[in-house]
Design an enzyme around this catalytic site. Structure first.
Site, mmCIF file in Angstrom:
data_model
loop_
_atom_site.group_PDB
_atom_site.id
_atom_site.type_symbol
_atom_site.label_atom_id
_atom_site.label_comp_id
_atom_site.label_asym_id
_atom_site.label_seq_id
_atom_site.Cartn_x
_atom_site.Cartn_y
_atom_site.Cartn_z
ATOM 1 N N THR A 127 24.238 2.824 39.019
ATOM 2 C CA THR A 127 23.442 2.543 37.818
ATOM 3 C C THR A 127 22.966 3.801 37.102
ATOM 4 O O THR A 127 22.749 4.843 37.733
ATOM 5 C CB THR A 127 22.199 1.707 38.214
ATOM 6 O OG1 THR A 127 21.222 1.776 37.166
ATOM 7 C CG2 THR A 127 21.533 2.241 39.480
ATOM 8 N N GLU A 129 20.132 4.159 36.179
ATOM 9 C CA GLU A 129 18.777 4.448 36.678
ATOM 10 C C GLU A 129 18.781 5.670 37.604
ATOM 11 O O GLU A 129 17.735 6.267 37.847
ATOM 12 C CB GLU A 129 18.209 3.230 37.410
ATOM 13 C CG GLU A 129 17.816 2.077 36.497
ATOM 14 C CD GLU A 129 16.627 2.394 35.604
ATOM 15 O OE1 GLU A 129 15.581 2.801 36.125
ATOM 16 O OE2 GLU A 129 16.758 2.244 34.380
ATOM 17 N N TYR A 151 13.758 1.218 43.136
ATOM 18 C CA TYR A 151 15.106 0.679 42.909
ATOM 19 C C TYR A 151 16.115 1.831 42.798
ATOM 20 O O TYR A 151 17.165 1.831 43.452
ATOM 21 C CB TYR A 151 15.099 -0.154 41.617
ATOM 22 C CG TYR A 151 16.475 -0.482 41.079
ATOM 23 C CD1 TYR A 151 17.211 -1.534 41.617
ATOM 24 C CD2 TYR A 151 17.038 0.259 40.035
ATOM 25 C CE1 TYR A 151 18.486 -1.840 41.127
ATOM 26 C CE2 TYR A 151 18.304 -0.034 39.540
ATOM 27 C CZ TYR A 151 19.013 -1.093 40.093
ATOM 28 O OH TYR A 151 20.270 -1.380 39.611
ATOM 29 N N LYS A 155 19.296 2.850 45.133
ATOM 30 C CA LYS A 155 20.652 2.926 44.559
ATOM 31 C C LYS A 155 21.266 4.324 44.756
ATOM 32 O O LYS A 155 22.477 4.481 44.802
ATOM 33 C CB LYS A 155 20.618 2.561 43.077
ATOM 34 C CG LYS A 155 20.533 1.047 42.832
ATOM 35 C CD LYS A 155 21.886 0.380 43.104
ATOM 36 C CE LYS A 155 21.903 -1.081 42.715
ATOM 37 N NZ LYS A 155 23.213 -1.714 42.960
HETATM 38 N N1 GDD Z 1 11.762 -6.072 31.804
HETATM 39 C C1 GDD Z 1 10.970 -5.642 30.795
HETATM 40 N N2 GDD Z 1 10.034 -6.491 30.260
HETATM 41 N N3 GDD Z 1 11.138 -4.380 30.324
HETATM 42 C C2 GDD Z 1 10.365 -3.982 29.286
HETATM 43 C C3 GDD Z 1 9.401 -4.818 28.698
HETATM 44 C C4 GDD Z 1 9.218 -6.129 29.217
HETATM 45 O O1 GDD Z 1 8.388 -6.904 28.766
HETATM 46 N N4 GDD Z 1 8.826 -4.134 27.679
HETATM 47 C C5 GDD Z 1 9.397 -2.933 27.621
HETATM 48 N N5 GDD Z 1 10.328 -2.823 28.605
HETATM 49 C C6 GDD Z 1 11.150 -1.626 28.868
HETATM 50 C C7 GDD Z 1 11.122 -1.186 30.344
HETATM 51 O O2 GDD Z 1 9.933 -0.445 30.628
HETATM 52 C C8 GDD Z 1 12.389 -0.351 30.403
HETATM 53 O O3 GDD Z 1 12.109 0.974 30.007
HETATM 54 C C9 GDD Z 1 13.322 -1.026 29.399
HETATM 55 O O4 GDD Z 1 12.509 -1.914 28.617
HETATM 56 C C10 GDD Z 1 14.465 -1.819 30.004
HETATM 57 O O5 GDD Z 1 13.966 -2.672 31.004
HETATM 58 P P1 GDD Z 1 14.867 -3.812 31.700
HETATM 59 O O6 GDD Z 1 15.518 -4.661 30.690
HETATM 60 O O7 GDD Z 1 14.015 -4.475 32.725
HETATM 61 O O8 GDD Z 1 16.068 -2.993 32.380
HETATM 62 P P2 GDD Z 1 16.082 -1.635 33.220
HETATM 63 O O9 GDD Z 1 16.644 -0.576 32.315
HETATM 64 O O10 GDD Z 1 14.803 -1.361 33.879
HETATM 65 O O11 GDD Z 1 17.147 -1.966 34.378
HETATM 66 C C11 GDD Z 1 18.352 -2.666 34.110
HETATM 67 O O12 GDD Z 1 19.404 -1.780 33.788
HETATM 68 C C12 GDD Z 1 19.803 -0.897 34.830
HETATM 69 C C13 GDD Z 1 20.977 -0.058 34.318
HETATM 70 O O13 GDD Z 1 20.485 1.094 33.730
HETATM 71 C C14 GDD Z 1 18.681 -3.482 35.340
HETATM 72 O O14 GDD Z 1 19.753 -4.342 35.079
HETATM 73 C C15 GDD Z 1 19.051 -2.588 36.515
HETATM 74 O O15 GDD Z 1 19.476 -3.390 37.629
HETATM 75 C C16 GDD Z 1 20.209 -1.687 36.075
HETATM 76 O O16 GDD Z 1 20.552 -0.806 37.130
#
Ligand code: GDD
Length: 349
Positions: A127, A129, A151, A155
């Site tokens: 990822t 991340e 996480y 990973k």
């Molecule tokens: N979930 C969430 N909910 N995120 C929010 C929100 C909210 O209400 N508001 C802002 N965010 C911001 C988070 O702080 C983060 O910086 C960004 O939106 C993306 O959050 P997510 O959609 O939860 O995804 P992620 O980037 O943390 O992780 C996803 O992508 C990764 C790949 O880079 C997941 O699918 C991971 O499993 C994956 O590895």
């Protein structure tokens, strides 16, 4: 006929990958975690296919994994099962390490113990991340890692143990360093789906407001259906290697929200900053989006932008097959239809 095992087959990526492999003539086996609530909606349409088989198993249960891999003797394993929610990993760090770090080791060890290491190719869902508190922008295969959540740390172990087994035992094992990839099947608590669901429901009068966390966070969002093709391509190469999979285009959470509401006929104006920022409906003056610190993370990754040059040149993959604008539209239209259906059901009582 090739045989593939997909761990995490009932998730967004697993279900798209199963469809792709079935279309390519594979015998597809999917690993599903047994829970009291059966969540198979993404693979329901595949259950009757002759070449699609479900096995119950758990990344926490090494003997069960050995048993499943022994019975299938797959040509390819796609390890997609994980506790994949970054925010949740702060609440359950040990469980996240067990599934995401040790779960990966268990798959590799099962293949090695069973003597399949020369026959079975392995794809590991790594990822973006891993880049975490980023050390450069954009990020490529050469960018140093700086994991920034439990996480990402788990990973990171998965990434390195894959490389270790590749180098120590000559296994064909690859890391796909995938940037965020979304779709109509995305889990509802990830930010994109949370936004498109809320935009549809607000437009249909079913919800008053959407509460979000960090609106300034920047992501490189692609379409999950395009990304599973890369997983397959990686395992068809002559040599095992690791690849960044991304679009090379970056947007903020605020911009994604703006466009998702626009797709629902609502234009948002933004006022205030930080916790006080609000998204206001230009037509009615109503506040539709607010910030809630409940969605902030103890450490947040805020600047992800991938450089997909290697995937483009070596895999022949097109990172712009589905543009960001098309992705938001696909998700927004899908979730608007869901909201309209909900409204009709409510009316019918
Ligand atoms: N979930 C969430 N909910 N995120 C929010 C929100 C909210 O209400 N508001 C802002 N965010 C911001 C988070 O702080 C983060 O910086 C960004 O939106 C993306 O959050 P997510 O959609 O939860 O995804 P992620 O980037 O943390 O992780 C996803 O992508 C990764 C790949 O880079 C997941 O699918 C991971 O499993 C994956 O590895």
């Amino acid at each position: 006929m090739k045989t593939a095992l997909i761990t995490g087959v009932s998730g967004q990526d697993g279900s798209y990958l199963a469809e792709l492999l079935l279309d390519k003539g594979y015998d597809v086996h999917g690993l599903v975690r047994r829970t009291s609530v059966d969540r198979k909606e993404h693979i329901e349409h595949l259950l009757d296919r002759e070449c699609f088989h479900i096995h119950y198993g758990d990344m926490m249960d090494p003997l069960g994994l050995v048993d499943v891999i022994h019975s299938i003797e797959p040509d390819e394993i796609y390890n997609l099962a994980a506790q994949s929610h970054v925010a949740v990993s702060f609440s359950v760090p040990e469980y996240t390490a067990q599934t995401d770090a040790l779960g990966t080791l268990r798959i590799l060890e099962a293949v090695r113990i069973l003597g399949l290491e020369k026959r079975c190719r392995i794809y590991q869902a790594s990822t973006s991340e891993l880049f975490g508190k980023v050390e450069e922008v954009p990020q490529s295969e050469r960018t140093p890692f700086h994991p920034y959540s439990p996480y990402a740390v788990a990973k990171q172990y998965g990434y390195w143990i894959v490389r270790e087994y590749r180098e120590a035992y000559g296994m064909f094992a690859c890391n796909g360093i995938l940037f965020n990839h979304e779709s109509e099947r995305r889990g509802e608590s990830f930010v994109t789906r949370k936004i498109t669901l809320a935009a549809g429901r607000i437009a249909c009068g079913l919800q008053e407001k959407l509460y979000l966390g960090n609106l300034d966070s920047r992501r490189d969002w692609g379409y999950a259906k395009d990304y599973v093709e890369c997983m397959w391509l990686m395992l068809q190469q002559n040599e095992p290697d690791d690849f960044v999979i991304a679009t090379g285009v970056q947007h903020t959470v605020r911009e994604f929200t703006q466009l998702a509401f626009h797709c629902n006929g609502i234009e948002l104006d933004w006022q205030g900053s930080g916790q006080d920022e609000k998204g206001i409906d230009r037509a009615s003056g109503k506040v539709l989006v607010e910030v809630s610190p409940a969605f902030y993370r103890p450490t947040d990754v805020v600047d992800l932008l991938g450089d997909p040059t290697k995937a483009k040149t070596k895999l022949g993959w097109n990172p712009q097959h589905t543009t960001y604008e098309r992705l938001v539209e696909l998700m927004a239209v899908h979730d608007r239809k869901l909201a309209e259906r909900e409204r009709i059901l409510l009316k019918q009582g």
